[in-house]
Design an enzyme around this catalytic site. Structure first.
Site, PDB file in Angstrom:
ATOM      1  N   HIS A 149      40.047  44.826  34.342  1.00 52.54           N
ATOM      2  CA  HIS A 149      41.091  45.729  33.857  1.00 52.54           C
ATOM      3  C   HIS A 149      42.204  44.952  33.153  1.00 52.54           C
ATOM      4  O   HIS A 149      42.647  45.338  32.060  1.00 52.54           O
ATOM      5  CB  HIS A 149      41.690  46.526  35.012  1.00 52.54           C
ATOM      6  CG  HIS A 149      42.991  47.174  34.653  1.00 52.54           C
ATOM      7  ND1 HIS A 149      43.082  48.353  33.945  1.00 52.54           N
ATOM      8  CD2 HIS A 149      44.284  46.765  34.870  1.00 52.54           C
ATOM      9  CE1 HIS A 149      44.343  48.666  33.747  1.00 52.54           C
ATOM     10  NE2 HIS A 149      45.105  47.722  34.303  1.00 52.54           N
ATOM     11  N   CYS A 203      38.980  51.612  35.193  1.00 55.44           N
ATOM     12  CA  CYS A 203      39.786  52.838  35.247  1.00 55.44           C
ATOM     13  C   CYS A 203      38.926  54.090  35.086  1.00 55.44           C
ATOM     14  O   CYS A 203      39.272  55.168  35.584  1.00 55.44           O
ATOM     15  CB  CYS A 203      40.871  52.805  34.173  1.00 55.44           C
ATOM     16  SG  CYS A 203      42.191  51.607  34.513  1.00 55.44           S
ATOM     17  N   ASP A 236      41.864  22.332  25.080  1.00 60.40           N
ATOM     18  CA  ASP A 236      43.077  21.521  25.054  1.00 60.40           C
ATOM     19  C   ASP A 236      42.716  20.060  25.302  1.00 60.40           C
ATOM     20  O   ASP A 236      41.541  19.709  25.435  1.00 60.40           O
ATOM     21  CB  ASP A 236      44.076  22.022  26.101  1.00 60.40           C
ATOM     22  CG  ASP A 236      43.542  21.901  27.520  1.00 60.40           C
ATOM     23  OD1 ASP A 236      42.384  21.460  27.704  1.00 60.40           O
ATOM     24  OD2 ASP A 236      44.271  22.258  28.462  1.00 60.40           O
ATOM     25  N   CYS A 256      39.343  51.308  30.287  1.00 63.11           N
ATOM     26  CA  CYS A 256      38.407  50.260  30.691  1.00 63.11           C
ATOM     27  C   CYS A 256      37.422  50.818  31.718  1.00 63.11           C
ATOM     28  O   CYS A 256      37.648  51.891  32.304  1.00 63.11           O
ATOM     29  CB  CYS A 256      39.141  49.057  31.269  1.00 63.11           C
ATOM     30  SG  CYS A 256      39.805  49.279  32.940  1.00 63.11           S
ATOM     31  N   ASP A 273      47.725  31.850  24.550  1.00 58.93           N
ATOM     32  CA  ASP A 273      46.781  31.769  25.662  1.00 58.93           C
ATOM     33  C   ASP A 273      47.531  31.739  26.986  1.00 58.93           C
ATOM     34  O   ASP A 273      48.671  31.275  27.064  1.00 58.93           O
ATOM     35  CB  ASP A 273      45.911  30.509  25.553  1.00 58.93           C
ATOM     36  CG  ASP A 273      46.699  29.248  25.903  1.00 58.93           C
ATOM     37  OD1 ASP A 273      46.703  28.859  27.090  1.00 58.93           O
ATOM     38  OD2 ASP A 273      47.328  28.666  24.999  1.00 58.93           O
TER      39      ASP A 273
END
Length: 516
Positions: free
Chosen positions: A495, A469, A217, A466, A425
């Site tokens: 996660h 997990c 940015d 993931c 974003d």
């Protein structure tokens, strides 16, 4: 105001650079002679080049202290800007906007029109393109691919924020599914400095993330936050400045945050580093030069982000248009295989948003970002997108990518995708992870609550595959956060980012199947 007669030997074109100017070619208006002198005037011996200009305060007004004294060695970076009636404004790059104009009674010139940009700038880029793979038959949603010099971005896609060129709590290697990553120019300017990143070979070499694209940015949002705080703080305070709310806090510095921290002029913004309090000037030209040094695949022009509660929205919009046009002009001087998105402004005002869309999309930007104040809450954002996004399907705007700035909660992401946004974003998933809140299909899970202390064998999210997990349960993560173990932040953040990647993949499948 300094003017040059039309008979003077200046080449055609808005950025022609005469090799030398001397006093006889200059004339001053009577209004200038009677005006008060500028607060700061450069010594006659100073040669102003772009590097020197970037280091100077915004109070710099003119490189000629007195018109009657010849100056044979002005910088070759002098530009001439047409004012009409055969008159021109002489300025170094950005000087007509820096600090105060020489003739303060004159309004800023209008932003350049599309015809003021070179024809080649409107041609397709060999290094950047967007392809639409599937347009939904039941909504504005679409599946596409953004092709950049450092890889392909599948859309719709979520873009995590790596503020200091690093994801908070996890490494880039642990998040291979995040194709496009957002970095903040403001923070990288303060440390390590864009010159260090340039000397390292650019942000891809600096971070060793060579196979994934970056977007940076301009720094405008961070400057806004110095005065008003986060978007949520500004909304809850109804536009009250930070200084008035927080001046009693221990360690508070009015020179770094609050009303006195930021000075916005037509030239740009002057603010103080939160690291050491040093004064820094950011202009449309200098932010592009910094982003050239950083070397991201997609860059953003300087814009002004007004608060939600403001009575100067139109004034701010016009300034953003002028700043963005100047940023684009600077970018086109040396494109460096970088794409530039414009930033559409106008708050929740239909007329101003429409005006911003129509003007900015007429210029040779490579994509469109939606910025500025996006409403007070998710409902107002949804309403804003519902009437604004159809504008991007008109007049040839459909074929460029669209990015939503600063939005990352699941409800808003789903709404944005159905309305035709391609990327968005936010630091939302990583920020939640750092504070012990995890994303699940059943809603937010606050892992530090005592109810999780004995959740043995219970996954964070039963649908998630993931690594967190797969290996750990809620009881262990609850313990890590209660014990302030850094591993807890890493596992939670990993996660949450995987959750967002899986969500976007699910949305792409839904569009391909015409379910979204």
């Amino acid at each position: 105001m300094l003017t040059l007669s039309s008979s003077s030997p200046v080449k055609a074109g808005p950025a022609a650079l005469p090799p030398m100017l001397s006093a006889p070619t200059l004339k001053s208006s009577s209004r200038e002679q009677s005006s008060a002198p500028p607060r700061r005037v450069l010594p006659p011996t100073d040669r102003l080049d772009r590097t020197r200009l970037a280091q100077l305060s915004l109070d710099v007004a003119v490189p000629l202290p007195r018109l009657e004294e010849p100056r044979e060695e002005l910088s070759t970076s002098v530009e001439r800007w047409p004012l009409g009636s055969g008159r021109f404004l002489l300025a170094l790059p950005g000087d007509r906007y820096l600090g105060r104009n020489l003739d303060e009674s004159q309004p800023p010139p209008p932003p350049p029109a599309a015809e003021d940009f070179p024809s080649w700038a409107f041609e397709p880029r060999s290094f950047f393109r967007f392809e639409i793979i599937k347009q939904s038959s039941i909504s504005q949603a679409r599946v596409g691919r953004i092709h950049t010099p450092h890889g392909v971005v599948d859309t719709p896609g979520f873009v995590p924020v790596a503020t200091n060129a690093a994801l908070k709590g996890v490494s880039f290697e642990n998040q291979p599914d995040n194709q496009l990553v957002f970095a903040n120019t403001y923070h990288l300017l303060l440390h390590p400095g864009s010159d260090i990143i340039r000397d390292a070979g650019g942000i891809h070499n600096f971070t060793k993330r060579r196979s994934g694209p970056f977007i940076t940015d301009s720094g405008g949002f961070q400057i806004f936050s110095l005065a008003y705080g986060s978007v949520q703080e500004e909304l809850s305070s109804k536009g009250e400045l930070k200084r008035a709310r927080n001046k009693a806090k221990p360690g508070w510095r009015n020179d770094v945050m609050g009303k006195d921290a930021v000075k916005v002029t037509e030239g740009g913004a002057r603010f103080r580093s939160y690291r050491d309090g040093s004064s820094i000037s950011l202009t449309p030209e200098s932010t592009i030069d910094a982003q050239k040094d950083i070397g991201a695949d997609i860059i953003i022009p300087l814009d002004e982000l007004p608060p939600y509660h403001t009575n100067k929205l139109e004034e701010s919009l016009e300034r953003s248009h002028r700043w963005e046009a100047r940023s684009l002009q600077q970018h086109l001087k040396d494109v460096k295989n970088q794409a530039m998105y414009c930033v559409v402004h106008g708050g929740i005002d239909v007329a101003l948003r429409t005006k911003s869309v129509e003007y900015l999309t007429s210029l040779p930007f490579d994509g469109y970002a939606i910025g500025g104040s996006l409403g007070n809450g998710r409902a107002e954002l949804k309403e804003l997108l519902s009437w604004m996004m159809p504008l991007f399907d008109q007049d040839g705007r459909r074929d460029k990518p669209r990015h939503l700035l600063g939005i990352g909660d699941e409800e808003s992401v789903r709404n944005a995708v159905t309305m035709g946004l391609d990327t968005m974003d936010s630091c939302y998933p990583t920020r939640l992870g750092r504070h012990g809140t995890l994303l699940t299909r059943q809603g937010l899970l606050r892992i530090k609550r005592g109810s999780n202390a004995r959740s043995f064998g219970v996954k964070i999210c039963k649908e998630c595959n993931c690594s967190t997990c797969q290996r750990y349960d809620r009881a262990y993560l609850c313990h890590l956060f209660k014990a302030n173990e850094p591993l807890g932040v890493m596992l939670a953040t990993q996660h949450n980012l995987t959750f967002m990647s899986d969500l976007m993949a699910e949305l792409r499948r839904g569009i391909l199947d015409d379910r979204i």
